[in-house]
Design a protein around this motif. Structure first.
Motif, PDB file in Angstrom:
ATOM      1  N   ASP A  15     -29.770  16.436  58.803  1.00 18.61           N
ATOM      2  CA  ASP A  15     -28.304  16.869  58.927  1.00 18.61           C
ATOM      3  C   ASP A  15     -27.326  15.882  58.910  1.00 18.61           C
ATOM      4  OD1 ASP A  15     -25.835  18.246  59.996  1.00 18.61           O
ATOM      5  OD2 ASP A  15     -27.504  19.642  60.882  1.00 18.61           O
ATOM      6  N   ASP A  16     -26.294  16.320  57.806  1.00 21.18           N
ATOM      7  CA  ASP A  16     -25.341  15.291  57.587  1.00 21.18           C
ATOM      8  C   ASP A  16     -24.462  15.261  58.802  1.00 21.18           C
ATOM      9  OD1 ASP A  16     -24.503  17.877  57.081  1.00 21.18           O
ATOM     10  OD2 ASP A  16     -22.758  17.283  55.719  1.00 21.18           O
ATOM     11  N   ASP A  59     -30.569  21.049  58.118  1.00 24.70           N
ATOM     12  CA  ASP A  59     -29.494  21.660  57.894  1.00 24.70           C
ATOM     13  C   ASP A  59     -29.524  22.410  56.306  1.00 24.70           C
ATOM     14  OD1 ASP A  59     -26.863  22.262  57.951  1.00 24.70           O
ATOM     15  OD2 ASP A  59     -25.977  20.351  57.333  1.00 24.70           O
ATOM     16  N   ALA A  61     -26.116  23.419  54.472  1.00 25.75           N
ATOM     17  CA  ALA A  61     -24.856  22.798  53.844  1.00 25.75           C
ATOM     18  C   ALA A  61     -24.848  21.193  53.804  1.00 25.75           C
ATOM     19  CB  ALA A  61     -23.806  23.561  54.394  1.00 25.75           C
ATOM     20  N   MET A  62     -25.000  20.466  53.077  1.00 32.72           N
ATOM     21  CA  MET A  62     -25.037  19.101  52.981  1.00 32.72           C
ATOM     22  C   MET A  62     -24.497  18.635  51.618  1.00 32.72           C
ATOM     23  SD  MET A  62     -28.560  18.107  54.699  1.00 32.72           S
ATOM     24  CE  MET A  62     -29.742  19.009  53.922  1.00 32.72           C
ATOM     25  N   LYS A 113     -27.018  27.679  64.552  1.00 33.51           N
ATOM     26  CA  LYS A 113     -26.404  26.540  65.154  1.00 33.51           C
ATOM     27  C   LYS A 113     -25.264  26.991  66.065  1.00 33.51           C
ATOM     28  CE  LYS A 113     -26.789  22.942  61.643  1.00 33.51           C
ATOM     29  NZ  LYS A 113     -25.885  22.153  60.668  1.00 33.51           N
TER      30      LYS A 113
HETATM   31 MG   LIG Z   1     -24.143  20.213  57.065  1.00 35.53          MG
END
Ligand SMILES: [Mg+2]
Length: 320
Positions: A15-16, A59, A61-62, A113
């Protein structure tokens, strides 16, 4: 009280967002798992290769590459190595189309999340169950393959001597004929027969007869020892030797070597008319390149020669 979970998994968390990573890692750590963290998909892939995790939590979206890219890369690697690592996406995206896209990319499940510890633990359970089932299935498949190979070996080999049996000989002969036609090289087939074997059995019993056949097989194998040579028990006390890439001169030398080896081994034969030891009569036939003989013609030719060797007084090899 927490539910007993499967402990000791190596889990890659991607995860970013450091706070998400941290809280998931905290839960996993408390459950007794080993956590590997990555802040991006490319780095995660490197860690995946290096640590071979049991499970990936990623995750979606990164920056740069996203979680779907990572899942596709992992599946691509596993397609080659025939493995499977569960991939669970963690995302706030709840639209159905995005979920479908994630599964299509190779993901196995979705977590929304913020990740709830109880839900996370339950998903780990489910994935671990799938992983165990897959491992079991693989073990059964491997066992089946092994049993199949053994069956195949048994179907083509003679139980007494361990040599090829008639069926194994047919297969090898066809293959050897094709190979020699392709490489335009001569091939020789030899059929041989233990002289006065019935009398040997009558004098010493069938147990001794079986021992004798085993020893004959071993001696023939010692003479025809190139990797491409095949020795078969053709039936009863008859043996066949396939000699690829062997012209008449080479075949004659091999026949002489067999006679010599049997004289040297001196396996006693109390009831033979031709010697005090076990001897062989043999027939040879060589197929020259371009003659295109089929297996049946070669076998019939060698059998004719064997018949002549017997008619001429046994303990000898006859070729055309
Ligand atoms: Mg993200």
């Amino acid at each position: 009280m927490t539910v007993q979970t499967s402990t000791g998994l190596r889990i890659l968390v991607v995860d970013d967002d450091e706070s998400v990573r941290g809280s998931v890692a905290y839960v996993l750590d408390r459950l007794g798992h080993q956590v590997i963290e990555a802040s991006g998909a490319a780095w995660a892939l490197e860690l995946f290769d290096r640590h071979q995790p049991h499970l990936v939590l990623s995750d979606v979206a990164m920056p740069v590459e996203d979680g779907y890219w990572l899942a596709r890369q992992i599946r691509e690697r596993e397609r080659v190595h025939n493995g499977w690592t569960p991939v669970i996406f963690m995302s706030s995206i709840s639209e159905a189309t995005r979920v479908a896209e994630g599964i299509a990319a190779g993901g196995d499940d979705y977590l929304t999340k913020p990740v709830h510890p109880v839900v996370l633990e339950a998903k780990l359970h489910a994935m671990e169950r799938l992983r165990a089932m897959r491992a079991q299935l693989q073990a059964v498949t491997e066992e089946l393959h092994r049993a199949n190979r053994e069956l195949q070996r048994q179907a083509s080999h003679d139980a007494l001597t361990g040599l090829l049996n008639r069926r194994g000989l047919d297969d090898h002969l066809d293959e050897a004929l094709r190979m020699c036609a392709r490489t335009r090289s001569p091939i020789t087939l030899m059929l041989c027969d233990v002289d006065f074997f019935k009398r040997y059995n009558d004098a010493l019993g069938h147990g001794a007869g079986d021992d004798c056949l085993r020893q004959v097989g071993t001696l023939l194998r010692q003479v025809a020892r190139r990797p491409m040579d095949s020795v078969a028990r053709f039936g009863g006390e008859e043996f066949a030797i396939i000699l690829p890439d062997t012209p008449r001169s080479g075949a004659r030398m091999l026949a002489q070597a067999i006679t010599r080896v049997f004289r040297g081994a001196a396996l006693p034969h109390p009831a033979s008319e031709v010697a005090s030891h076990i001897t062989l009569s043999g027939g040879l036939i060589t197929c020259d390149p371009g003659h295109g003989l089929v297996a049946a013609e070669l076998l019939a030719g060698a059998d004719d020669m064997l018949y002549r060797a017997k008619a001429l007084g046994r303990n000898q090899f006859v070729g055309p």
